[in-house]
Design a protein around this motif. Sequence first.
Motif: not given
Length: 123
Positions: A12-35
Amino acid sequence: NPTPWGYSPYAEIVDKLVSRGVPTDQIATIGDAESDAKKQALFEKVRNGSVRVLLGSTQKMGTGTNVQKRLAALHHLDAPWKPAEVEQRDGRILRQGNQNQEVSIYRYVTEGSFDAYMWQALE
């Protein structure tokens, strides 16, 4: 609208950031990094500015998270249980090596909620 994060607690936070103009490739979650290697690569992206928003928990972004170079704001979405956890979180941004002379720290609290009580107790 499904996000690349699926049913992440941050979707939900990511969706709101994107709707306000932040490109998805400039948003990450720590869970994206499994190693550890992926985690270090993610941290480098934050340090060089290609990732502008990093979302994660106190536990996952604790010791060893050296991303302070460009940090401008820290947002507490909940109240931790221990004062040391507040220090750990704030330590991500209030640290030597940050290029920003001024930073902002935000605490989100719903009036009358348990988080309000917790922040008061932590003070």
